[in-house]
Scaffold this motif. Structure first.
Motif, PDB file in Angstrom:
ATOM      1  N   ASN A   2     -20.692 -24.181   2.011  1.00 54.73           N
ATOM      2  CA  ASN A   2     -19.474 -23.888   1.263  1.00 54.73           C
ATOM      3  C   ASN A   2     -19.635 -22.563   0.522  1.00 54.73           C
ATOM      4  O   ASN A   2     -20.458 -22.443  -0.379  1.00 54.73           O
ATOM      5  CB  ASN A   2     -19.201 -25.026   0.286  1.00 54.73           C
ATOM      6  N   GLU A  16     -11.260 -25.988  -6.062  1.00 57.98           N
ATOM      7  CA  GLU A  16     -10.705 -27.042  -5.210  1.00 57.98           C
ATOM      8  C   GLU A  16      -9.750 -26.468  -4.167  1.00 57.98           C
ATOM      9  O   GLU A  16      -9.791 -26.846  -2.992  1.00 57.98           O
ATOM     10  CB  GLU A  16      -9.974 -28.080  -6.070  1.00 57.98           C
ATOM     11  N   GLU A  17      -8.895 -25.541  -4.575  1.00 55.68           N
ATOM     12  CA  GLU A  17      -7.923 -24.967  -3.635  1.00 55.68           C
ATOM     13  C   GLU A  17      -8.605 -23.989  -2.673  1.00 55.68           C
ATOM     14  O   GLU A  17      -8.258 -23.927  -1.485  1.00 55.68           O
ATOM     15  CB  GLU A  17      -6.797 -24.267  -4.402  1.00 55.68           C
ATOM     16  N   TYR A  19     -11.669 -24.184  -1.648  1.00 55.18           N
ATOM     17  CA  TYR A  19     -12.444 -24.972  -0.687  1.00 55.18           C
ATOM     18  C   TYR A  19     -11.538 -25.546   0.402  1.00 55.18           C
ATOM     19  O   TYR A  19     -11.919 -25.620   1.576  1.00 55.18           O
ATOM     20  CB  TYR A  19     -13.188 -26.094  -1.404  1.00 55.18           C
ATOM     21  N   LYS A  20     -10.320 -25.934   0.037  1.00 50.76           N
ATOM     22  CA  LYS A  20      -9.372 -26.418   1.044  1.00 50.76           C
ATOM     23  C   LYS A  20      -9.072 -25.317   2.061  1.00 50.76           C
ATOM     24  O   LYS A  20      -9.023 -25.566   3.271  1.00 50.76           O
ATOM     25  CB  LYS A  20      -8.081 -26.884   0.372  1.00 50.76           C
ATOM     26  N   ARG A  23     -12.185 -24.858   4.396  1.00 52.89           N
ATOM     27  CA  ARG A  23     -12.477 -25.881   5.409  1.00 52.89           C
ATOM     28  C   ARG A  23     -11.366 -26.038   6.443  1.00 52.89           C
ATOM     29  O   ARG A  23     -11.566 -26.694   7.468  1.00 52.89           O
ATOM     30  CB  ARG A  23     -12.771 -27.225   4.743  1.00 52.89           C
ATOM     31  N   LEU A  24     -10.197 -25.402   6.205  1.00 52.99           N
ATOM     32  CA  LEU A  24      -9.080 -25.551   7.140  1.00 52.99           C
ATOM     33  C   LEU A  24      -8.813 -24.303   7.980  1.00 52.99           C
ATOM     34  O   LEU A  24      -7.899 -24.304   8.809  1.00 52.99           O
ATOM     35  CB  LEU A  24      -7.805 -25.920   6.372  1.00 52.99           C
ATOM     36  N   THR A  31      -2.138 -23.985   7.094  1.00 56.45           N
ATOM     37  CA  THR A  31      -2.396 -24.627   5.807  1.00 56.45           C
ATOM     38  C   THR A  31      -3.501 -23.899   5.045  1.00 56.45           C
ATOM     39  O   THR A  31      -3.467 -23.814   3.813  1.00 56.45           O
ATOM     40  CB  THR A  31      -2.764 -26.105   6.023  1.00 56.45           C
ATOM     41  N   ALA A  32      -4.470 -23.349   5.764  1.00 57.06           N
ATOM     42  CA  ALA A  32      -5.527 -22.576   5.110  1.00 57.06           C
ATOM     43  C   ALA A  32      -4.940 -21.369   4.377  1.00 57.06           C
ATOM     44  O   ALA A  32      -5.330 -21.068   3.241  1.00 57.06           O
ATOM     45  CB  ALA A  32      -6.562 -22.119   6.132  1.00 57.06           C
ATOM     46  N   TYR A  35      -3.274 -22.529   1.175  1.00 60.63           N
ATOM     47  CA  TYR A  35      -4.194 -22.828   0.077  1.00 60.63           C
ATOM     48  C   TYR A  35      -4.908 -21.577  -0.431  1.00 60.63           C
ATOM     49  O   TYR A  35      -5.281 -21.516  -1.611  1.00 60.63           O
ATOM     50  CB  TYR A  35      -5.196 -23.897   0.501  1.00 60.63           C
ATOM     51  N   ALA A 144     -11.695 -30.744  10.909  1.00 62.45           N
ATOM     52  CA  ALA A 144     -11.326 -31.301   9.604  1.00 62.45           C
ATOM     53  C   ALA A 144     -10.837 -32.731   9.804  1.00 62.45           C
ATOM     54  O   ALA A 144     -10.249 -33.053  10.844  1.00 62.45           O
ATOM     55  CB  ALA A 144     -10.240 -30.461   8.946  1.00 62.45           C
TER      56      ALA A 144
END
Length: 276
Positions: A2, A16-17, A19-20, A23-24, A31-32, A35, A144
């Motif tokens: 990460n 948090e955002e 990291y979303k 990972r996307l 969606t990546a 975020y 994911a």
């Protein structure tokens, strides 16, 4: 691995955002990008709330906030341009039906990495990111555990988040009315910022790469796909140098195979009439 973990201790909501987005990037590029823009929005809001050197513009939407002169002075040209790229890709993800590629998402996450590195380096109180830390696209997860989001779902989520978020215009409308806790926090952060920025920042913000990415986005937005090798770094002769050879940064070709326009990428501080 990460790549945003350096945010977690002091900027958990932004982490948090981010990291979303991280990972996307491969399994759900649209969606990546959403975020990535969301993480940038939280970053910008944090700055306006905690840094008393910033003046709130007449509008508190994300674009207006980053174009405010005090913000541009604070973050510098390289970080400002990265923010513009993230916003543009995020807006395309939510408001355009055009495909969002893995490369688009990787760029958004990469630029977010640099922006949040700057944030943590400048305002980190208990820890700062390792100066040797670099963005590595090879560690982006390829799968994911969640399904892809549709444009409609992202638009609904965007509305929900906007309704939930604290309004900067309300919070900062009257600086004299700021509660005592926030005043003390701002003073503390100002001291941390002064100490952190007194030390050199060796991080490579890849300014030239960011400039090229932004030009790519602008040209693609108006219909130039830039999907052929001849579109970039086109070799030409007759240049005013010893070899009489050079390269044009971008060539815009007509349907008849003839060039319609040439684009040269320059640093903003350089005279556009200067050669490469």
């Amino acid at each position: 691995m990460n790549q945003f973990v350096f945010l977690k201790p002091e900027f958990p909501e932004i982490y948090e955002e981010a990291y979303k987005a991280f990972r996307l990037a491969y399994p759900d590029p649209r969606t990546a990008c959403f975020y990535a823009r969301r993480a940038l929005e939280l970053t910008v809001n944090w700055l306006y709330k905690h840094d008393n050197s910033l003046n709130l513009p007449y509008q508190d939407n994300l674009s207006a906030l980053i174009h405010e002169p005090t913000f541009k002075t604070l973050v510098g040209q390289a970080v400002f341009n990265k923010a513009r790229i993230i916003i543009k890709l995020g807006n395309q993800a939510v408001h355009s039906s055009k495909p969002i590629s893995i490369n688009d998402a990787t760029i958004a996450v990469q630029e977010l990495f640099h922006v949040t590195y700057w944030l943590a380096h400048t305002y980190g109180r208990s820890s700062q990111p390792d100066p040797k830390l670099t963005f590595d696209p090879n560690v982006l997860p390829k799968t994911a555990p969640v399904p892809k989001q549709t444009i409609e779902q992202l638009q609904k989520l965007e509305t929900q988040l906007q309704e939930r978020d604290e309004k900067l215009s309300t919070l900062l409308a009257d600086k004299n009315a700021l509660d005592e806790e926030l005043k003390q926090l701002r003073a503390s952060i100002a001291a941390v910022k002064k100490a952190n920025t007194s030390q050199p920042d060796p991080h490579d913000y890849s300014e030239a790469q960011t400039r090229d990415i932004f030009i790519d986005l602008l040209l693609k937005e108006v219909g130039w796909p830039l999907d052929q090798p001849r579109d970039r770094e086109f070799e030409v002769t007759g240049m005013p140098n010893s070899s009489e050879q050079g390269f044009v940064d971008y060539v815009l070709w007509g349907d008849d195979g003839k060039p319609l326009g040439l684009v040269e990428a320059k640093r903003t501080r350089n005279d556009p009439l200067e050669g490469n």
